[in-house]
Motif scaffolding. Structure first.
Motif, PDB file in Angstrom:
ATOM      1  N   GLY A   1      49.356 120.913  57.054  1.00 29.76           N
ATOM      2  CA  GLY A   1      51.185 121.936  57.071  1.00 29.76           C
ATOM      3  C   GLY A   1      51.536 122.047  57.919  1.00 29.76           C
ATOM      4  O   GLY A   1      51.998 120.820  58.562  1.00 29.76           O
ATOM      5  N   PHE A   2      52.414 123.328  58.540  1.00 31.25           N
ATOM      6  CA  PHE A   2      53.487 122.922  59.567  1.00 31.25           C
ATOM      7  C   PHE A   2      52.885 122.925  61.138  1.00 31.25           C
ATOM      8  O   PHE A   2      54.759 123.131  61.990  1.00 31.25           O
TER       9      PHE A   2
ATOM     10  N   PRO B   1      58.788 128.767  60.717  1.00 36.18           N
ATOM     11  CA  PRO B   1      59.361 128.552  59.805  1.00 36.18           C
ATOM     12  C   PRO B   1      60.593 127.982  58.887  1.00 36.18           C
ATOM     13  O   PRO B   1      61.143 127.942  57.655  1.00 36.18           O
TER      14      PRO B   1
ATOM     15  N   THR C   1      59.259 117.966  61.108  1.00 39.44           N
ATOM     16  CA  THR C   1      58.296 118.700  62.217  1.00 39.44           C
ATOM     17  C   THR C   1      57.572 117.768  62.614  1.00 39.44           C
ATOM     18  O   THR C   1      57.191 116.975  63.668  1.00 39.44           O
TER      19      THR C   1
ATOM     20  N   ALA D   1      58.233 130.163  53.849  1.00 37.73           N
ATOM     21  CA  ALA D   1      57.223 129.064  54.064  1.00 37.73           C
ATOM     22  C   ALA D   1      56.303 129.799  54.865  1.00 37.73           C
ATOM     23  O   ALA D   1      56.516 130.188  56.142  1.00 37.73           O
TER      24      ALA D   1
ATOM     25  N   ALA E   1      50.402 123.895  53.515  1.00 39.33           N
ATOM     26  CA  ALA E   1      52.060 125.214  53.192  1.00 39.33           C
ATOM     27  C   ALA E   1      51.818 125.143  51.682  1.00 39.33           C
ATOM     28  O   ALA E   1      51.692 124.781  51.290  1.00 39.33           O
ATOM     29  N   CYS E   2      53.225 126.970  52.705  1.00 37.69           N
ATOM     30  CA  CYS E   2      52.869 127.681  51.037  1.00 37.69           C
ATOM     31  C   CYS E   2      54.828 127.856  51.012  1.00 37.69           C
ATOM     32  O   CYS E   2      54.462 128.422  52.052  1.00 37.69           O
TER      33      CYS E   2
ATOM     34  N   ASN F   1      52.109 128.510  56.904  1.00 32.20           N
ATOM     35  CA  ASN F   1      50.385 127.929  56.537  1.00 32.20           C
ATOM     36  C   ASN F   1      49.765 129.012  55.900  1.00 32.20           C
ATOM     37  O   ASN F   1      49.149 130.032  56.142  1.00 32.20           O
TER      38      ASN F   1
ATOM     39  N   LYS G   1      51.860 125.164  46.818  1.00 33.06           N
ATOM     40  CA  LYS G   1      50.983 124.857  47.923  1.00 33.06           C
ATOM     41  C   LYS G   1      49.970 123.246  47.902  1.00 33.06           C
ATOM     42  O   LYS G   1      49.800 122.886  46.766  1.00 33.06           O
TER      43      LYS G   1
END
Length: 326
Positions: free
Chosen positions: A260-261, A266, A276, A307, A315-316, A309, A255
């Motif tokens: 994030g993206f 994802p 991205t 993946a 992001a994770c 957000n 994480k």
């Protein structure tokens, strides 16, 4: 009239000797057998003719093959079923071949595009160095650009070779029991200078059951995820590697508290060369192959990677691998 004719035929047969009468009686019997043979042959070979016509149509036009069992001949029905299965296998193989060919064509195009940018930069800056009146400060600048783009080419080449080896199932033959906490600690030790340069703080939380696999490959998984997170984490940001077990799986989550993206699907993150933000990724040195390599390695270990957000931002990435029994 007909009756009279029959009477004459019967009287004639009675006056014949025994051998002649037997021969005369065998003739209609043979004719009956012949007719029955022709009718039976047509009846039993009809399924084979249908099979032959359907097979020829499939070969000529690649039309679907379907042979409902008619019950006339068990062997013909079984042969039709086998042909239908064979046609289905051929159809699937053809579809897979088309997909692979399209992917190969797209991959070659993407590689050519990725190579063109650094090669153009190297060529342009090298030409500038040929100017005898070039100021020293510009000379150093152009040399630095050439070195950076050359290093980028080297990373891209290594990533391409790694991806090819993984997708060709070229994994080490000797698998070993791996402690994921120790593996994650090794990764952070290796990336310490990079994380320090990017002002990213990383930590490991929890523990997960051991897994069976290639230590070098799984180390690359964690390394790519942490490196990717550090690229998009703001200065003094945080990266957390969390380990735990769940339902027979060893879970690794990475994480970060970056941006994030966004609204990106994802699944697209794991496509080759996908970014991205292409310009930002290029500036940070990414070639868009880190996450595809992660996906290929994880799947080679019978695992999955996803993946999403985080609600609080960032992001994770979640990697799930089959856990070994303790």
């Amino acid at each position: 009239m007909l009756f009279a004719g029959l009477v004459i035929i019967v009287i004639s047969i009675l006056f014949l000797d025994a051998s002649s009468r037997m021969l005369l009686l065998l003739i209609p019997a043979a004719l009956i057998v012949l007719v029955l043979s022709l009718v039976g042959g047509h009846f039993f070979t009809e399924p084979l003719r249908v099979l032959e016509r359907a097979t020829r149509a499939f070969i000529d036009s690649n039309s679907p093959m379907h042979f409902p069992a008619k019950g006339q001949l068990h062997e013909a029905d079984q042969l039709a079923k086998n042909f239908e299965e064979l046609a289905e296998v051929a159809k699937v193989q053809q579809t897979n071949w088309v997909v692979k060919e399209n992917r190969r064509t797209a991959f070659v195009s993407d590689v050519a595009h990725e190579l063109r940018t650094p090669l153009t930069a190297i060529h342009g800056n090298a030409e500038m160095l040929l100017d005898p009146d070039l100021p020293p400060e510009l000379h150093d600048k152009f040399c630095t650009i050439i070195i950076n783009e050359s290093e980028r080419l080297g990373r891209l080449t290594n990533d391409l070779l790694t991806l090819q080896q993984i997708e060709n199932d070229v994994l080490p033959t000797r698998l070993e029991r791996i402690n994921l906490h120790d593996l994650a600690r090794e990764v952070l030790d290796i990336l310490a200078p990079t994380l320090h340069e990017r002002k990213a703080n990383a930590q490991i939380v929890g523990a997960a059951p051991d897994v069976l696999g290639s230590a070098d490959r799984l180390k690359q998984v964690i390394s790519n995820l942490v490196d990717n997170a550090s690229r998009f984490t703001p200065p003094d940001g945080h990266i957390t590697i969390e380990l735990f077990g769940m339902k027979g799986k060893s879970i690794i989550t990475v994480k970060d508290d970056g941006e994030g993206f966004g609204d990106t699907d994802p699944r697209l993150l794991f496509d080759r060369f996908y970014r991205t933000d292409a310009s930002r990724s290029r500036n940070t040195g990414g070639a868009g192959l880190g996450l595809p390599i992660v996906k290929s390695i994880v799947e080679a270990h019978d695992g999955t990677v996803e993946a999403f957000n985080l609600p609080e931002g960032g992001a994770c990435f979640i990697v799930a691998l089959p856990a070994l029994r303790t």
